[in-house]
Structures are given as structure tokens and as C-alpha cells.
Design a protein around this motif. Sequence first.
Motif, short mmCIF file in Angstrom:
data_model
loop_
_atom_site.label_atom_id
_atom_site.label_comp_id
_atom_site.label_asym_id
_atom_site.label_seq_id
_atom_site.Cartn_x
_atom_site.Cartn_y
_atom_site.Cartn_z
N MET A 178 0.83 -1.20 0.00
CA MET A 178 0.00 0.00 0.00
C MET A 178 0.87 1.26 0.00
SD MET A 178 -1.38 0.04 3.95
CE MET A 178 -2.44 1.46 3.62
N GLY A 179 2.14 1.09 0.31
CA GLY A 179 3.10 2.19 0.24
C GLY A 179 3.53 2.41 -1.20
N GLN A 180 2.90 3.36 -1.88
CA GLN A 180 3.18 3.64 -3.28
C GLN A 180 3.40 5.14 -3.46
OE1 GLN A 180 -0.30 2.06 -5.38
NE2 GLN A 180 -0.40 0.46 -3.83
N GLU A 181 4.36 5.48 -4.31
CA GLU A 181 4.64 6.89 -4.58
C GLU A 181 4.87 7.06 -6.07
OE1 GLU A 181 8.41 9.79 -3.82
OE2 GLU A 181 7.42 9.05 -2.00
N ALA A 182 4.35 8.14 -6.64
CA ALA A 182 4.50 8.40 -8.07
C ALA A 182 5.97 8.43 -8.46
CB ALA A 182 3.83 9.73 -8.44
N ILE A 183 6.27 7.82 -9.60
CA ILE A 183 7.64 7.77 -10.07
C ILE A 183 7.91 8.92 -11.04
CG2 ILE A 183 7.85 5.29 -9.75
CD1 ILE A 183 7.41 4.99 -12.76
N LEU B 162 -1.30 -10.89 -21.51
CA LEU B 162 -1.53 -12.33 -21.39
C LEU B 162 -3.01 -12.70 -21.32
CD1 LEU B 162 1.32 -13.12 -18.84
CD2 LEU B 162 1.32 -13.52 -21.31
N ASP B 163 -3.87 -11.73 -21.44
CA ASP B 163 -5.30 -12.01 -21.37
C ASP B 163 -5.68 -13.04 -22.43
OD1 ASP B 163 -7.91 -11.66 -20.39
OD2 ASP B 163 -8.38 -10.25 -22.00
N GLY B 164 -6.36 -14.09 -21.99
CA GLY B 164 -6.78 -15.14 -22.91
C GLY B 164 -5.83 -16.31 -23.00
N THR B 165 -4.65 -16.20 -22.38
CA THR B 165 -3.66 -17.29 -22.43
C THR B 165 -3.85 -18.30 -21.31
OG1 THR B 165 -2.02 -16.17 -21.03
CG2 THR B 165 -1.96 -15.71 -23.41
N GLY B 166 -4.67 -17.95 -20.31
CA GLY B 166 -4.80 -18.82 -19.14
C GLY B 166 -3.84 -18.48 -18.03
N VAL B 167 -2.97 -17.47 -18.27
CA VAL B 167 -2.04 -17.01 -17.25
C VAL B 167 -2.57 -15.68 -16.71
CG1 VAL B 167 0.33 -16.32 -16.71
CG2 VAL B 167 -0.10 -18.12 -18.40
N THR B 168 -2.90 -15.65 -15.43
CA THR B 168 -3.39 -14.42 -14.81
C THR B 168 -2.26 -13.76 -14.02
OG1 THR B 168 -4.17 -15.55 -12.81
CG2 THR B 168 -5.73 -15.34 -14.65
N VAL B 169 -2.33 -12.44 -13.91
CA VAL B 169 -1.31 -11.67 -13.19
C VAL B 169 -2.01 -10.65 -12.31
CG1 VAL B 169 0.84 -10.37 -13.40
CG2 VAL B 169 0.12 -11.88 -15.27
N ASN B 170 -1.79 -10.75 -11.01
CA ASN B 170 -2.38 -9.81 -10.07
C ASN B 170 -1.34 -9.36 -9.06
OD1 ASN B 170 -5.40 -9.81 -10.67
ND2 ASN B 170 -5.00 -11.99 -10.53
N ALA B 171 -1.61 -8.22 -8.42
CA ALA B 171 -0.74 -7.69 -7.38
C ALA B 171 -1.54 -7.53 -6.10
CB ALA B 171 -0.15 -6.34 -7.80
N LEU B 172 -0.86 -7.59 -4.97
CA LEU B 172 -1.57 -7.35 -3.72
C LEU B 172 -0.68 -6.75 -2.66
CD1 LEU B 172 -2.30 -10.36 -1.35
CD2 LEU B 172 -0.35 -10.33 -2.93
N TYR C 133 -5.36 -5.07 -8.48
CA TYR C 133 -4.57 -4.81 -7.28
C TYR C 133 -5.48 -5.04 -6.08
CZ TYR C 133 -2.65 -2.09 -3.40
OH TYR C 133 -2.21 -1.70 -2.17
N PHE C 134 -5.02 -5.88 -5.16
CA PHE C 134 -5.79 -6.21 -3.97
C PHE C 134 -5.12 -5.64 -2.73
CE2 PHE C 134 -7.31 -9.30 -6.97
CZ PHE C 134 -8.61 -9.58 -6.59
N ASP C 135 -5.93 -5.08 -1.86
CA ASP C 135 -5.49 -4.71 -0.52
C ASP C 135 -6.00 -5.82 0.39
OD1 ASP C 135 -5.04 -3.70 2.01
OD2 ASP C 135 -5.77 -1.70 1.57
N GLN C 136 -5.10 -6.76 0.71
CA GLN C 136 -5.46 -8.01 1.37
C GLN C 136 -6.55 -8.73 0.56
OE1 GLN C 136 -5.67 -6.66 5.74
NE2 GLN C 136 -4.37 -8.47 5.78
N THR D 94 -9.43 -7.38 -0.52
CA THR D 94 -10.29 -6.43 -1.22
C THR D 94 -9.71 -6.00 -2.56
OG1 THR D 94 -11.08 -5.57 0.91
CG2 THR D 94 -11.47 -4.21 -1.04
N ASP D 95 -10.50 -6.12 -3.60
CA ASP D 95 -10.11 -5.60 -4.91
C ASP D 95 -10.13 -4.07 -4.79
OD1 ASP D 95 -9.82 -4.88 -7.56
OD2 ASP D 95 -11.20 -6.40 -8.31
N ALA D 96 -8.95 -3.47 -4.81
CA ALA D 96 -8.81 -2.05 -4.46
C ALA D 96 -8.24 -1.25 -5.63
CB ALA D 96 -7.93 -1.91 -3.22
N ARG D 97 -8.06 0.03 -5.39
CA ARG D 97 -7.48 0.92 -6.39
C ARG D 97 -6.07 1.29 -5.96
NH1 ARG D 97 -9.18 3.28 -10.92
NH2 ARG D 97 -8.23 5.23 -11.59
N ALA D 98 -5.14 1.12 -6.87
CA ALA D 98 -3.74 1.47 -6.61
C ALA D 98 -3.55 2.98 -6.79
CB ALA D 98 -2.82 0.69 -7.54
N HIS D 99 -2.30 3.43 -6.69
CA HIS D 99 -1.97 4.83 -6.93
C HIS D 99 -2.43 5.23 -8.33
CE1 HIS D 99 0.51 8.38 -7.69
NE2 HIS D 99 0.77 8.44 -6.40
N GLU D 100 -2.88 6.46 -8.49
CA GLU D 100 -3.44 6.93 -9.76
C GLU D 100 -2.50 6.75 -10.94
OE1 GLU D 100 -6.56 7.83 -10.55
OE2 GLU D 100 -6.97 7.16 -8.50
#
Length: 272
Positions: free
Chosen positions: A144-149, A184-194, A239-242, A244-250
Motif C-alpha cells: 500500500m506504500g506507493q509513490e509516483a515515479i 496475457l489475457d486469454g492465455t490462461g495465465v493471470t497476473v495480479n498484485a496485492l 490490485y488487492f489490498d489483502q 479487497t479488490d482495491a485501487r492502486a496509486h493513480e
Amino acid sequence: MNQRTILITGATQGLGRGIALDLAGRGHTVLLHGRDRTRLETVAAEVRAAAPDATVRTFLADLADLDQVHALAARIRAVEPRLDGLVNNAVVGGGPDPQVRQLSRQGHELRFVVNHLAPYALVRGLLPLLRDSAPARVINVASMGQEAIDLDDVMLEQGYEGLRAYCRSKLTLIMATFELAAELDGTGVTVNALHPAHLMDTSAVRAYGLTPATTIDEGVRPTVRLLLDPELATTTGRYFDQFTDARAHEQAYDTEARQRLMALTQTLCDRS
């Protein structure tokens, strides 16, 4: 298929060790990554003792060296018949002296490499195996610690501070998650962050001088859920916060910024 084969980076302590113990206890095959052979074998023995029927294999590599990351992916492709999950958990935190700007083997800022470039390069290197094993899931452990690059200074050559570098590297990891998921959408490989849990009781948290606020187990449970929950089988690019499907940094939703970042990322990974 009930039994899955899952690779966990940074498995010798903290969250990675906790995830390994949980998955092995469920009967899954766990591939443990670490950069210290003694610690890696110690944790492997611990996991085997806790789950005697589980299969445990180890892989040694320093993710601060992109050459070793590429070699790690090649080695896993060569010896593993399948890979159902990858947890990019290895991390460099703010550091005990946040004013010291550390560099990787290739001369890049250390947190940008270990927390972003290495996970991206590892996913790229393992994609043939992940695709062949689909459905497969990639979990990027963010924060949850995110800062604009600053895309003109992604490695913080100006105004460096360890926690700032960490927060920026975690945002770049999330941005890469979104780009890879779309690709990778449609390949059967999913990618998520949390974000697994707030200030878990880990050495990285303590090294920076912060007081832990949650247990390791509180981070293990949402991470394992993303790996195993049948209801999340097709969920990707989130992006999940534990739990919860949440919103990351803008900035994570700025497509132009993501494209610029990924062009640089690919260039740096190809040069190693």
C-alpha cells in the motif's frame, strides 16, 4: 488438478517462508528461491519436517543480478515439468540507512531492480512454462506504500531516500502487473498484485526502524487465496489490498506512463 507446483521467491524468511509452509501443508509442490544457500536449505528442511508428504525443491539466485535472474528462469524451465503459480515475494525494503543509495550487479538502483526488474524478468523467462501449465497464476507482492515515479529519474539519482525508492519500486511493480495482465489475457495465465498486510513482522520492517503492526499469517492468507481460490481463476490485472479488490496509486492507471516504464524495463532487462 488438486496438486499445484508453485515457485516462491524470497522464501527463506518472513512472508515467503509463511506461504511455503501453508502451501506445503496443503500438499502442493513448493519451489523455494533464496540467495543464501544455508538459509535456503534450512527453510527447505523446516518445510519438509512440517509437511512430510509435500515435495520441496530449492533454487539459488541473487535477484540483484539480472544475469542470475535469467539463469534462474532457464534452470526452472529445464528441470520443472510444470509451473502453476509464481509468487514474486522477494523484496528489498527501505534499508537500515535510508540515505545510502545501493546499486545492483548491473549498476542500477537496488530496490528498482529487486522489487521490479527481477520479477518482470522472471515472469518473462518463465512464460513458456506458465503458458504450457495454464491455467497458471502470477502474484506480485506489492504494498500500500506507493509513490509516483519520475519517469525521467526512475532510479532516484536525485533526492534519494530508501523508503521513497521502495514505495516507487512497488508502484512500478503494480504498473507492470497491469501491462502483463493485458498482454496475457486469454492465455490462461493471470497476473495480479496485492498488498498482503500492513507492516508485517518482518526483518525488512524492523531494519527500517518501523514497529510491526500485523503478523506474517495475516499476509499469508490473502496471498494464498489469490493463488488457490477457484472464484479468482479468471481474475487478472487487479490490485488487492489483502482480500479487497482495491485501487492502486493513480499513476498505475496512466497508460502512457505505463508504456514508458515498460519500454525502459524491457530495455534494461535485455541489456543484462
